[in-house]
Structure formats: structure tokens, C-alpha cells
Design a protein around this motif. Structure first.
Motif, PDB file in Angstrom:
ATOM      1  N   GLY C  36       0.839  -1.192   0.000  1.00 59.84           N
ATOM      2  CA  GLY C  36       0.000   0.000   0.000  1.00 59.84           C
ATOM      3  C   GLY C  36       0.871   1.237   0.000  1.00 59.84           C
ATOM      4  N   PRO C  37       0.309   2.410  -0.259  1.00 60.44           N
ATOM      5  CA  PRO C  37       1.139   3.618  -0.364  1.00 60.44           C
ATOM      6  C   PRO C  37       1.874   3.964   0.922  1.00 60.44           C
ATOM      7  N   GLN C  38       1.230   3.800   2.085  1.00 60.30           N
ATOM      8  CA  GLN C  38       1.907   4.160   3.330  1.00 60.30           C
ATOM      9  C   GLN C  38       3.101   3.237   3.585  1.00 60.30           C
ATOM     10  N   SER C  39       2.857   1.934   3.493  1.00 64.95           N
ATOM     11  CA  SER C  39       3.953   1.004   3.797  1.00 64.95           C
ATOM     12  C   SER C  39       5.042   1.089   2.740  1.00 64.95           C
ATOM     13  N   ARG C  40       4.655   1.446   1.506  1.00 62.14           N
ATOM     14  CA  ARG C  40       5.671   1.569   0.473  1.00 62.14           C
ATOM     15  C   ARG C  40       6.561   2.767   0.757  1.00 62.14           C
ATOM     16  N   SER C  41       5.958   3.823   1.235  1.00 60.34           N
ATOM     17  CA  SER C  41       6.735   5.010   1.590  1.00 60.34           C
ATOM     18  C   SER C  41       7.728   4.691   2.701  1.00 60.34           C
ATOM     19  N   ILE C  42       7.255   3.944   3.701  1.00 58.37           N
ATOM     20  CA  ILE C  42       8.143   3.580   4.804  1.00 58.37           C
ATOM     21  C   ILE C  42       9.253   2.658   4.304  1.00 58.37           C
ATOM     22  N   SER C  43       8.895   1.741   3.439  1.00 56.56           N
ATOM     23  CA  SER C  43       9.883   0.796   2.928  1.00 56.56           C
ATOM     24  C   SER C  43      10.971   1.521   2.141  1.00 56.56           C
ATOM     25  N   GLY C  44      10.559   2.497   1.319  1.00 55.67           N
ATOM     26  CA  GLY C  44      11.560   3.264   0.586  1.00 55.67           C
ATOM     27  C   GLY C  44      12.484   4.008   1.535  1.00 55.67           C
ATOM     28  N   HIS C  45      11.895   4.593   2.555  1.00 56.36           N
ATOM     29  CA  HIS C  45      12.667   5.304   3.572  1.00 56.36           C
ATOM     30  C   HIS C  45      13.655   4.356   4.224  1.00 56.36           C
ATOM     31  N   TRP C  46      13.196   3.134   4.527  1.00 56.51           N
ATOM     32  CA  TRP C  46      14.064   2.130   5.141  1.00 56.51           C
ATOM     33  C   TRP C  46      15.270   1.846   4.255  1.00 56.51           C
ATOM     34  N   TRP C  47      15.037   1.693   2.952  1.00 53.34           N
ATOM     35  CA  TRP C  47      16.175   1.336   2.096  1.00 53.34           C
ATOM     36  C   TRP C  47      17.196   2.469   2.032  1.00 53.34           C
ATOM     37  N   LEU C  48      16.731   3.692   2.072  1.00 54.35           N
ATOM     38  CA  LEU C  48      17.675   4.813   2.135  1.00 54.35           C
ATOM     39  C   LEU C  48      18.533   4.699   3.401  1.00 54.35           C
ATOM     40  N   LEU C  49      17.838   4.543   4.532  1.00 51.68           N
ATOM     41  CA  LEU C  49      18.559   4.407   5.801  1.00 51.68           C
ATOM     42  C   LEU C  49      19.531   3.228   5.732  1.00 51.68           C
ATOM     43  N   PHE C  50      19.029   2.117   5.208  1.00 58.31           N
ATOM     44  CA  PHE C  50      19.831   0.891   5.197  1.00 58.31           C
ATOM     45  C   PHE C  50      21.124   1.085   4.410  1.00 58.31           C
ATOM     46  N   LEU C 197      -5.515   5.484  12.356  1.00 58.91           N
ATOM     47  CA  LEU C 197      -4.509   5.467  11.305  1.00 58.91           C
ATOM     48  C   LEU C 197      -5.169   5.356   9.931  1.00 58.91           C
ATOM     49  N   TRP C 198      -4.401   5.714   8.922  1.00 61.39           N
ATOM     50  CA  TRP C 198      -4.821   5.603   7.524  1.00 61.39           C
ATOM     51  C   TRP C 198      -4.186   4.371   6.911  1.00 61.39           C
ATOM     52  N   MET C 199      -4.932   3.738   6.027  1.00 61.58           N
ATOM     53  CA  MET C 199      -4.423   2.506   5.438  1.00 61.58           C
ATOM     54  C   MET C 199      -4.998   2.376   4.042  1.00 61.58           C
ATOM     55  N   GLN C 200      -4.254   1.701   3.176  1.00 64.17           N
ATOM     56  CA  GLN C 200      -4.817   1.419   1.857  1.00 64.17           C
ATOM     57  C   GLN C 200      -4.092   0.233   1.262  1.00 64.17           C
ATOM     58  N   ALA C 201      -4.849  -0.696   0.698  1.00 62.25           N
ATOM     59  CA  ALA C 201      -4.234  -1.817  -0.012  1.00 62.25           C
ATOM     60  C   ALA C 201      -4.387  -1.538  -1.503  1.00 62.25           C
ATOM     61  N   ASP C 202      -3.286  -1.533  -2.223  1.00 58.02           N
ATOM     62  CA  ASP C 202      -3.380  -1.214  -3.653  1.00 58.02           C
ATOM     63  C   ASP C 202      -4.050  -2.319  -4.447  1.00 58.02           C
ATOM     64  N   PHE C 203      -3.818  -3.562  -4.031  1.00 57.11           N
ATOM     65  CA  PHE C 203      -4.346  -4.693  -4.804  1.00 57.11           C
ATOM     66  C   PHE C 203      -5.079  -5.639  -3.888  1.00 57.11           C
ATOM     67  N   PRO C 204      -5.985  -6.424  -4.443  1.00 62.24           N
ATOM     68  CA  PRO C 204      -6.626  -7.436  -3.601  1.00 62.24           C
ATOM     69  C   PRO C 204      -5.594  -8.406  -3.049  1.00 62.24           C
TER      70      PRO C 204
END
Lengths: 656, 204, 342
Positions: C36-50, C197-204
């Protein structure tokens, strides 16, 4: 028997008076015999060693608890431990490690080493020191009594309400935890005040502020942190105990209380607590690096300022433990900034050590290996710390095994590795024997490999969704393999621990004899015999440079005129360490032990029946009267001036 | 074989020192810092709880009138004067002075304890009524504990003086006692303001 | 200020799957496998940090090893200080400190930017859901101004794929934490506090969540499923959930319902359309439509259900459901009845 290499410098006045001074000192500083005698010890070496040994025993207990946890988690849906026992065990593991091992062992190192390193005979309040130790050990025994009776605390080492409150944790379990806190925090506060006053007022003449060893700075900064942080946990645990046993409403939302207030007060203590554990280790690293690079640490002023900055900033981070509680985002980002900012002083320290290593002449010994382990592990942990400082990332990592990995990296890397190095380094001083280098190197590699095998996979486990404090997990989640690896690593750590203990025991009995300064180090504790006599130094030293022994010359005077027929030391000024007055020190006394028993009656009794606190207070008053009532030996006597000293003041005395 | 060496002789230095030169003074400062941290956190908790509700003090709670607590505060501050005079007597090694001023200090302190007790009894809530009661009573209770402990310490010191002890240790104790007394009185000022004065600005 | 995040996200999205697929980052509950968009944003942030932290780590440890490797023979005294070397060292150390500050500043900016993404209200009309945490199950409620359209279920949340969801979080007892790693960071459920909290699943898909704040004995078995479906399927599910069915026609099922209504079940559970209306335990009206039993502990099949009913303490020791001693015929009828509650 002293080895020929690196003789500590020995100075004597005309032989006749030196041996008479020696005999008198031995008499005045001798410890009484028997059990009562042993309970009456007030010299800092005794008390320091007791803290260290007791803390290591608790480390053993905490380690066994960790092994049990890992055994249960090795496989999904394992049935080795049920939830009740598992929850008690992980609570005991965290509580033991944080309250009964990590802080007391550093206090113990400080109490043992600081008076020696600054060139005095004892801490200024010897009986209070003893009292502090008894409170610590009694508190630990009390906690374990509850655990062994299967009514141990089971709400986690930070005991969140409402789970730990009267409604959801009935019975006595959490009460054991809360009152143990009272004991151990009293003890920590006492040790902190002792160390602050020792460092301020009892330093050897010439040891101005800019000549204080970095280890002593570390203990001083840590002691200040203790003074301002530990009252918070005492208050929190008192509020909790009162809610649980008396029916107050501090955390009861139905009557205006707030469960979040627990978290704020606890973490206001809890975050500085980890720096309280970590900062003495920074001092240890400085000592070891100096000794084995033959070089003063690069950037002394920056190092001291970094310690102080870490302490200050450390008080401003606590809310980062609460990022998932629904805080206003702006407020939370302040704590993100502070939590990232604290990496700067730590970074400064690492860079200065690396510079010292680069510029010095390195001799690889076991203590230095542990410093290497520290850099590797702590830096990795510090970097994951910067990661979890970021709110959005923390909202994924919080309360998962990622955070478990992070804090074990910083605590074990940042404190336990330096501590193990410290034991190998100072064991000769404490016991007069060297530890085995071979066994030491094996210990290091086994523990280092075991540690990384245990905790590195946990980063991934956390990111794959494994929360903390779960007694089991399902097989379809893909966590089994990593958990098994972690358990294997834990067993390896245990093996390393066993090798370390074997090394300690074998070396204590038959290690190579050590002279006063087997490493050729520079701080004052190496300027006396190994082990030091109870009075530390025959004549108190003076100091002429930052590295006391390396900058010592034949012209440097020793202190004479301090009485040898009773326990006495010298008090000096805070900034420049100029001699100010002679300070009488209390001798052996059973009263600290008796007072500790009286206080124990009040603390433990009140867990079961609130009003017993008043009886305990009354008993303590009686004990304190016994402790402080003036005795003839404390009254002034006609001064007996030492032979060999002259009437003239503040002058260098002519030689014999 | 002997090797001679220079010596820094300190035999002429005294063995008693007061205030900033004395390790005992710094120990007292440490104790005061610890207690001050504790009370600061109590005050913070008071305001934290206040922030979480809409009405503070909660309905039904009567805030005591200011007269008695204020008079009491005045007597407490006054009691610092004999404490100071006792410590001066200690510095010049005057047993009669120490006894006199300590006794006056104890007397004034006991009067304030009695007045305090009266004020407590006039409150129409307890520590078990609600969170407001809990935080108020723990503040009152902890301070009373420190206060009474200070008085008892003074009594024990007077007993030692009356038994004829007036040496180094007793003099240092009188000095220690006096500055811990100043603290116990001084810390009451912000606590008094928080408990008795701040509810006059109620939150509705 | 989204520069740092966008660029790093692109870089991470490119590099990560290629290099790290093998490490098994995937999983039904993996934060490294965002959906989803929120978790994807966090994941991208994680890879930068990593990646930045990895480089820093390698440099620091590398330099340390270099320093140790250079061991020389020890001279007896402290080596004399070389002022030129000291000055050069001061410059190097200062440069490292400056680099540290810069890196931390970049992290801070990235952090603030990502935080904005995950906390801000997404576009479009959100679906409102209320989740209340209990020891050790999740009460799920879909509010509606028309009270006959309110959905109450437990331990399973259905959402329409591609649409934002706003979840209100409350607690009935202790502090819990709502965490669906593939979709969003976690948020605590605190008694007398309201978080969201806000949440969204992009795909089923099926996304697993688990309680992430220690809440007592069975914290380990307090999971739930988030099932994202195409909108039409979601609406169908929702309409189904609103129904409280007529009494069963089949005699076996009717006997089963009778067992339920005359046993201790009614002390805790609700069955809409019957007299059972207690709210201490999950609402069972559409029990058979759920994938799991006991908050994700068992899969919802007849054998597991039998195990659960007869001795839930054996499955989830310490949970609040007592064992039930039913005669075999009653038990089988009950199982059939519960299995029919779709």
C-alpha cells in the motif's frame, strides 16, 4: 614477588619512618574478622568487588533466562515453556539485566577504580557505600524469591499499565518488581552521590579538571545522570505500588488517571538509564585504548564534552519509546531530531578513538580485542538506533525483534564488551594475577561470533513481522529458520560465557603473578601494588600531567602528614585539586547492615500491608541513631604528627 | 635501600571544613538534587494529569482556604533562622548555641506540623478518591515524610548535645542538618503554590 | 522536501527486488513487502537508511581494522606528540563529524517527509472502521448512520482494494497495538484514548496483522487478517454481514442453534437474530465467513473448531473461554450450525 619489568615507582622517606607508617596504616585499615567482621567492611575495594561479583551472578541468572527464551522460540509452536512461565522469564530477563546487572556492575567498577585512579584512600562516606550494596543485594534476592515461588512479575521489564495495574495483574507479582526497583534505585543513588563527591573533593593534589582520567569523567557524568533520572523510576514504581495495593488512581483512566503517564515517567528514567549503563563503558574503552596504544586519547576536551553532551541530550529522548501511542506529529519530530542528534557526540568519541589507534603504536591484547568488538557491534547498533529514531520507520520496527536486535547491539556491544575487556584488563590489579591470554582470545571470538549469530537475524525477523514478547509463533510465517539460527547463537554465547568463567577461576587460583603495572599503563591505580593494600597507597600521590604515571618524575612529591593511626585521607579543591583539609574516614561498622535490614522490613512489609512502612521507618530511625551516634574515636584527639615531616607548611621537604 | 623523595606535607591542615569545602556538604547537595528531582516530577505529574481532563480540580473537591497554609509557610521560613544560627554556632564550636537554636527550630517545626495536620483534615477528599486526590496526597505525604525526618534528625542531634558530645562529628551534623532544613522549607514553596494556589485558577 | 524520498524510493525500488529477493523479504506479514502507499513510503525510507548506514558501517569498521592491522612494537614510553600529525588528525576527525551531521540532517528530512505521507489523509472518500482491542481478540465495527447497516465482526477486516481506509482504534482493557506491516506502521490502542490510522491496499490480497504491544498471557495469539477485495466483492461481503439470517430450516442446524442458546455460549457471544446478545467475546453471527478462529490461532475448519470448543485452554492457555463439556451429538450439531453461519 614482583617481576622486573615495569616496576612501579616507589618512594620512601627515611626507612625507619616509612616502615612505622606502614605498620600503623596496616593496623588502622585492617578489616575485622568473622561474619560480623565481613558484614562490617567499609573499604571501597571490598564493596566494589562485592558489587561486581554479585552483578555477575545476576548476569548468569539473566543469561539462563535468555537461553530459556531462545530454546522456546527455536521452533514455531514449541511447547517447551507455556505462556505463564515464558512471560515471567522474559520479564525476569530484562529486569535482571537492566536493574541487577548492568547498572550495579558499572557502579561496582566505579567504586573500585575511582578512588584508586584519583589517588585517595576511600570514598568519603564509607558506611553509606556499604549500606547501598546491601540494599542492592537484598532487592535482587527479594525479586528472585518471588520468581522462585512462581509469583514472579510477568508484565515485562517496563511493566506498562493498565496491564500491570490492579485490574489486570492481580496478586503480588508486579509488586515484587515494583519494590525491587525501590531497593536498587536507592542503591544506585547512593553510589552516584559517593562517586560525585569522591571525584569533586578527594582527588590527588595536582589532578586538576583537565587531568582527570576519562574513565573517571565517565563515572562522574554517569553519576549525575543517575541523580536526575532514578527518582523518576522510583516515583513511577511508587505510584504503581500505591495503585495496586492502596487503591489510588494515578493510572486509572476511570478516575482521572492516565496510563500514558506511566510511560512518560518510566521512560524519562528509562532512556537515561541506557546511557547510565553505556557511559562508564566509554570510560573503560578510553582506558584500554590509552594503555594499548601508548598514547593519550586524541581530543581529550572533545571527549569530555561528548560525554557531557550525551548525558544532557540523553534526557531529551524519552518520547521515542512512545512513537506508536498517538502523539502529535510535530512533538514527535522533536524527539526524532534529538534521538538522531545524540549520534553526534557518540560519533565524536568513536572518531577520536580511531584516530588514537591510527596514531599510536598498537599492541593487540585481549582487552583491546574487546574494544574492537565494541566498535563493530556498538556502531552497528547505533546505526539501527538512528533508523528507529525516525518516526515512520519506528512505526514498523517498534515492539518487534528489530528493536530487540537494536538494543542488544548497543547494550552488549556498548557495555558488555567493554566490561569483559575491563575484567581482563583490571583483573591483575584486583587479584594480583594475570588472566590467560589464550582463554581470553577464545572467549572473545566465541562470544563475538555467537552474539552476531544470535542478534543479527533478529533485524530481519522484526521486519518480517515478528513482534516482541511472544511465547510462540505460527509455522506459516517463515520465521522458523532465523529463530533457530538465533538460538544456536545463544548457545554459542553461553559457551563463551563458560570459557570466561573458567578463565576467571583458573587465573584466580594459578594465573601468572602480576606486578603493580603489568600493562605499563598510565593511571594511578597502576602506581600501587596488585592487589592494592586496603589503604590504597602508602603515601598519597601527586599528579603532574594527564597521564599520571607517564608524566611522573623523581621530583614529584608524595603527600605526607595524613594520619596513619586512624583512617584519614586528603580533601582537595574541586577545580585545581589543591590540598584543603584532612578528611577523617569512617571505619568498619555493622550499622549499615542493620539499617539495611530495618529498611528492608519496611519496604517488603509494606508490599503486603501498607502500614508496615511506618514500622519500618521507625526501625530505620533506631538503626540510624546507632549508626550516627558520636563515638569516642570520632572525637578529636591530640594530633600525633608523623615522623619525618617537619613543621613547615606547603613546602617541599628536604631529603634525608 | 632507601630512596629519598620530596614530600608535600599536609599535617598542618585542619580536619574540619564547612560548606563548599566539605565533602559532607556536597553529599547534602547530592541528596537535595535527588529530592528536588523527585518533587519536580511530582509537580510535572500534577500538571500532566490536569492536562488530560476537562475539569480540574474534579467536581466535589473543596480547595482549602489559603489562610492556614500561608501562615504555616511563614512560620516554616521563620524556622530557618534558628537553623542558620545553630550552624553558625557549630562553626565556632559553641555547644550552648547549638542546643538553644536547634531547640527553637524544633519547636517552630512542631507547630507547623500541627497546623499542617489541621489543614489535611479539612480536605474533603482522600488519596483514594480520584487521580487529583492521589497526586495531591502523595505530594503532601512525601513532603511531610521529609519534614518529619528532618525534625527527628534535629531531635537526635540535640540529644547527643545534651549527652555531652560536641566534637567534630556533632558540629558537622548540625551544619548538615541546617542546610537540609533550608531545602525542606524551600521546596515547600513551589509545592504550596501548586497545591493551594494553582487551583484558584480552575480548569473548567 | 519529497526530493529525498522520491529519489531514494526510485533507487530502492530498482535495486531492492533485484538484489534482495533471495533474502526472503517476502511474507504475509513482512514490512519489506509493502502493498500500500503508506507502507511503500516507509519501505523506501528504510532502504535509504539501510544503504547509507551500511556504507558508514563498512567505512568505520574498515578504518578500525586498518588501525589494528598496523600494530607496531611497543615503545616503553608515551610517544612524543607530533604537532603536524595532530593538526591533520583534527581536520580528519572534524570532517567525519561534519559528515555525520550532514547525513543525520538528510535522514531527518527524509523522516519528516515520510511521516507526512503516512499520517496525512489520502484523497478520496475513506471507509471508516472502528477496531476495539480486547484481551486477546479484535472487535471490528463498520459504523453507519443507519443503525441497521452497521457491521460487527471480529478478527477479520475486509476492505475495498485501492481505496483509503480510516481506522479508529480503541481499547476495552489494556494497551494493544494494531499492526499490519504490509500496509502501514502500527498504532496503539489505549483505554480512554482514541487513536487512528490511515491505510490502503493497492491490490486485492490477504494481509496479516498482529498485536504489537504486550497485553498479557495470549498476546502471542492475537492476530487478524485484512482482506482487500475488489469493490464489488467488498460490497457483497458487507451486505452479507449486515444480514442476520432467519432461523435455520434444517433440523440438524436447528438443534445446533438450540445447543448454542442453551449453553454457556450465550454468556459471552452475540448471535444477531437470536436472544444471544452478550458482548464479552466475538460476535458470531457470520462466524463461518471468517478464515480463522481465536484471532488467527486456528484455521476455521470443523476439526479445529471442535478442538477449540471442547478445550480452548489447550490451544490458547489463559484465554477467557472456558472448556465445554458437551455430549457428542450436541457437539456435532453445534459444529454443523456454526459451520452454516456464512
Amino acid at each position: 614477588m614482583q617481576s622486573a619489568l615495569l616496576e612501579p615507582k616507589r618512594v620512601q622517606l627515611p626507612e625507619a619512618s616509612a616502615s612505622e607508617d606502614l605498620a600503623e596504616l596496616e593496623r588502622a585499615w585492617s578489616n575485622p574478622r568473622g561474619i560480623i567482621g565481613w558484614l562490617s567492611h567499609v573499604d571501597h575495594q571490598s564493596i566494589g568487588k562485592r558489587y561486581i561479583v554479585t552483578a555477575f551472578i545476576f548476569l548468569l541468572f539473566g543469561g539462563v533466562e535468555a537461553l530459556l527464551i531462545r530454546l522456546q522460540l527455536a521452533r514455531p509452536e514449541n511447547k517447551f515453556l507455556g505462556p505463564d512461565l515464558y512471560n515471567q522469564i522474559f520479564t525476569m530477563h530484562g529486569t535482571t539485566m537492566m536493574f541487577l546487572f548492568a547498572v550495579p556492575v558499572m557502579e561496582g567498577m566505579g567504586i573500585y577504580l575511582v578512588p584508586l585512579m584519583i589517588g585517595t584512600r576511600n570514598v568519603p562516606f564509607p558506611r553509606l557505600n556499604s549500606f547501598g550494596y546491601y540494599l542492592f543485594v537484598i532487592g535482587g534476592i527479594f525479586l528472585y524469591a518471588g520468581f522462585l515461588l512462581n509469583i514472579g512479575p510477568d508484565a515485562g521489564w517496563f511493566s506498562y499499565v493498565p496491564l500491570a495495574g490492579p485490574a489486570f495483574s492481580p496478586g503480588k507479582r508486579v509488586d515484587f518488581w515494583a519494590q525491587m526497583i525501590t531497593f536498587t534505585e536507592f542503591s544506585g543513588l547512593i553510589a552516584a552521590v559517593e562517586l560525585i563527591v569522591t571525584v569533586f573533593k578527594m582527588r590527588a593534589p595536582g589532578m586538576s579538571l583537565d587531568r582527570i582520567p576519562l574513565f573517571v569523567w565517565g563515572m562522574l557524568v554517569q553519576s549525575f545522570m543517575v541523580v536526575f533520572a532514578m527518582p523518576a523510576v522510583m516515583i513511577a514504581s511508587t505510584f504503581l505500588l500505591m495503585d495496586r495495593t492502596l487503591g489510588t488512581h494515578f493510572f486509572n483512566p476511570a478516575e482521572g488517571g492516565d496510563p500514558l503517564m506511566w510511560q512518560h515517567i518510566f521512560w524519562f528514567f528509562g532512556h537515561p538509564e541506557v546511557y547510565i549503563i553505556f557511559i562508564p563503558a566509554l570510560g573503560i574503552v578510553s582506558s584500554i585504548v590509552t594503555a594499548f596504544t601508548r598514547k593519550s586519547i586524541f581530543g581529550y576536551t572533545a571527549m569530555v564534552l561528548s560525554l557531557v553532551a550525551t548525558a544532557f541530550i540523553g534526557f531529551g529522548l524519552w518520547v521515542h519509546h512512545m512513537f506508536a501511542t498517538g502523539l502529535p506529529p510535530l512533538g514527535a519530530s522533536f524527539f526524532t531530531s534529538a534521538s538522531m542528534m545524540i549520534a553526534i557526540p557518540s560519533g565524536v568519541q568513536i572518531f577520536c578513538w580511531l584516530a588514537t589507534l591510527r596514531n599510536g603504536t598498537v599492541r593487540i591484547t585481549v582487552p583491546l580485542l574487546f574494544v574492537f568488538g565494541f566498535v563493530f557491534i556498538f556502531v552497528l547498533g547505533g546505526l539501527t538506533g538512528v533508523m528507529v529514531a525516525s518516526v515512520p520507520f519506528d512505526l514498523q520496527a517498534h515492539d518487534t525483534f528489530f528493536v530487540v536486535a537494536h538494543f542488544h547491539y548497543v547494550l552488549i556491544g556498548g557495555s558488555v564488551f567493554p566490561l569483559l575487556g575491563a575484567i581482563h584488563y583490571w583483573f591483575p590489579k584486583m587479584t594480583g594475577r594475570m588472566m590467560s591470554e589464550t582463554l581470553g582470545k577464545i572467549t572473545f571470538w566465541v562470544v563475538f561470533i555467537g552474539f552476531n549469530l544470535t542478534f543479527f537475524p533478529m533485524h530481519l525477523l522484526g521486519l518480517k513481522g515478528m513482534p516482541r514478547r511472544v511465547y510462540t509463533y505460527q509455522p506459516n510465517l517463515g520465521w522458523g529458520a532465523l529463530n533457530l539460527v538465533a538460538t544456536v547463537g545463544a548457545v554459542i554465547i553461553a559457551i563463551g560465557g563458560a570459557i570466561f568463567i573458567a578463565n576467571v577461576i583458573i587465573s584466580y587460583k594459578s594465573g601468572e603473578m602480576a606486578n603493580g603495572n603489568p600493562w605499563g599503563a598510565s593511571t594511578l591505580e597502576w602506581g600501587t601494588t596488585s592487589p592494592p593494600p586496603h589503604y590504597n597507597f602508602l603515601y598519597l600521590p601527586t599528579v603532574n600531567g594527564r597521564e599520571a604515571l607517564w608524566s611522573r618524575s623523581d621530583d614529584d612529591p608524595v603527600v605526607t602528614g595524613v594520619r596513619t593511626d586512624r583512617r584519614e585521607s586528603l580533601s582537595t579543591s574541586i577545580l585545581d585539586a589543591r590540598p584543603d583539609h584532612r578528611y577523617p574516614l569512617a571505619g568498619p561498622s555493622i550499622w549499615p547492615f542493620i539499617t539495611a535490614l530495618a529498611v528492608t522490613f519496611g519496604f517488603i512489609g509494606s508490599v503486603f500491608k501498607g502500614s508496615l512502612i511506618f514500622y519500618g521507618a521507625g526501625l530505620s530511625l533506631v538503626a540510624l541513631i546507632g549508626w550516627f551516634w558520636p563515638r569516642p574515636s570520632h572525637n578529636e584527639q591530640p594530633e600525633r604528627v608523623e615522623k619525618g615531616a617537619t613543621e613547615s607548611n606547603d613546602q617541599v621537604v628536604a631529603r634525608s | 635501600m632507601t630512596r629519598s623523595s620530596p614530600a608535600l606535607d599536609v599535617a598542618h591542615l585542619p580536619t574540619v571544613a564547612f560548606t563548599g569545602r566539605s565533602p559532607l556538604w556536597w553529599g547534602a547537595v547530592g541528596l537535595i538534587a535527588i529530592e528536588a528531582s523527585m518533587f519536580a516530577l511530582f509537580i510535572a505529574s500534577y500538571f500532566f494529569l490536569r492536562m488530560r481532563v476537562d475539569v480540574w480540580p474534579p467536581p466535589g473537591v473543596n480547595v482549602p482556604r489559603l489562610f492556614l497554609p500561608t501562615v504555616n509557610l511563614g512560620i516554616m521560613i521563620l524556622s530557618c533562622i534558628p537553623a542558620y544560627l545553630a550552624s553558625e554556632a557549630a562553626k565556632r564550636s559553641d555547644p550552648a548555641g547549638m542546643k538553644l537554636w536547634l531547640l527553637i527550630n524544633i519547636l517552630l517545626a512542631l507547630i507547623t506540623v500541627a497546623i499542617r495536620w489541621q489543614v489535611w483534615n479539612s480536605l474533603n477528599y482522600t488519596g483514594y478518591s480520584n487521580a487529583y486526590g492521589s497526586i495531591v496526597f502523595i505530594i503532601l505525604g512525601f513532603h511531610m515524610f521529609d519534614y518529619v525526618a528532618g525534625i527527628l534528625a534535629s531531635i537526635v542531634i540535640v540529644a547527643a548535645l545534651l549527652a555531652g558530645h560536641a566534637g567534630e562529628q556533632v558540629r558537622k551534623s548540625v551544619d548538615f542538618d541546617s542546610y537540609t532544613w533550608y531545602f525542606v522549607v524551600a521546596i515547600w514553596i513551589p509545592l504550596y503554590l501548586v497545591i493551594f494556589v494553582s487551583p484558584l485558577v480552575p480548569k473548567r | 522536501m519529497s526530493f529525498a524520498t522520491t529519489k531514494s524510493t526510485k533507487l530502492a525500488v530498482v535495486l531492492t527486488p533485484a538484489i534482495l529477493c533471495q533474502c526472503g523479504c517476502r511474507g504475509i506479514q513482512s514490512a519489506l513487502d509493502p502493498a500500500g502507499p503508506q507502507s511503500r513510503s516507509i519501505s523506501g525510507h528504510w532502504w535509504l537508511l539501510f544503504w547509507v548506514c551500511t556504507v558508514v558501517f563498512v567505512l568505520v569498521v574498515g578504518f578500525m581494522l586498518y588501525g589494528l592491522w598496523r600494530s607496531k612494537i611497543q615503545t616503553p614510553n608515551d610517544a612524543p606528540v607530533d604537532p603536524a600529525k595532530e593538526t591533520r588528525t583534527t581536520w580528519y576527525v572534524s570532517a567525519c563529524v561534519v559528515a555525520t551531521v550532514v547525513i543525520l540532517f538528510v535522514f531527518l528530512v527524509a523522516s519528516l517527509s515520510t511521516a507526512k505521507t503516512i499520517f496525512s489523509k489520502p484523497g478520496g472518500k475513506p471507509l471508516e472502521i472502528e477496531v476495539t482491542g480486547h484481551q486477546w481478540w479484535w472487535e471490528v465495527r463498520y459504523p453507519d448512520p443507519d443503525s441497521s447497516k452497521i457491521v460487527v465482526t471480529a478478527n477479520e477486516i475486509h476492505i475495498p482494494a485501492g481505496q483509503p481506509v480510516h481506522i479508529l482504534l480503541k481499547s476495552a482493557d489494556v494497551i494493544h497495538s494494531f499492526w499490519v506491516p504490509k500496509l502501514q506502521g502500527k498504532m496503539d490502542l489505549i483505554p480512554m484514548h482514541s487513536n487512528s490510522l490511515w491505510m490502503q491496499a493497492d491490490f486485492p490480497g490477504v494481509y496479516r496483522g498482529q498485536c504489537a504491544e504486550f497485553c498479557g498471557h495470549q498476546h502471542a495469539h492475537m492476530s487478524f487478517l485484512v482482506i482487500a477485495e475488489p469493490l464489488a466483492d467488498f460490497n457483497q461481503w458487507r451486505d452479507q454481514q449486515i444480514q442476520s439470517g432467519p432461523p435455520p430450516a434444517d433440523p440438524v442446524l436447528r438443534k445446533g442453534q438450540h445447543v448454542f442458546l442453551s449453553s454457556s455460549c450465550v454468556l459471552c457471544h452475540t448471535l444477531r437474530g437470536t436472544t444471544a446478545s452478550a458482548t464479552l467475546a466475538p460476535d458470531l453471527t457470520h462466524f463461518a465467513s471468517r478464515h480463522t478462529i481465536a484471532a488467527g490461532t486456528l484455521s476455521n475448519d470443523r476439526a479445529s473448531l471442535e478442538r477449540w470448543i471442547v478445550n480452548s485452554q489447550g490451544v490458547k492457555p489463559g484465554n477467557k473461554m472456558p472448556p465445554n463439556d458437551l455430549n457428542p451429538e450436541d457437539l456435532q450439531n453445534l459444529l454443523s450450525y456454526l459451520g452454516s453461519l456464512k
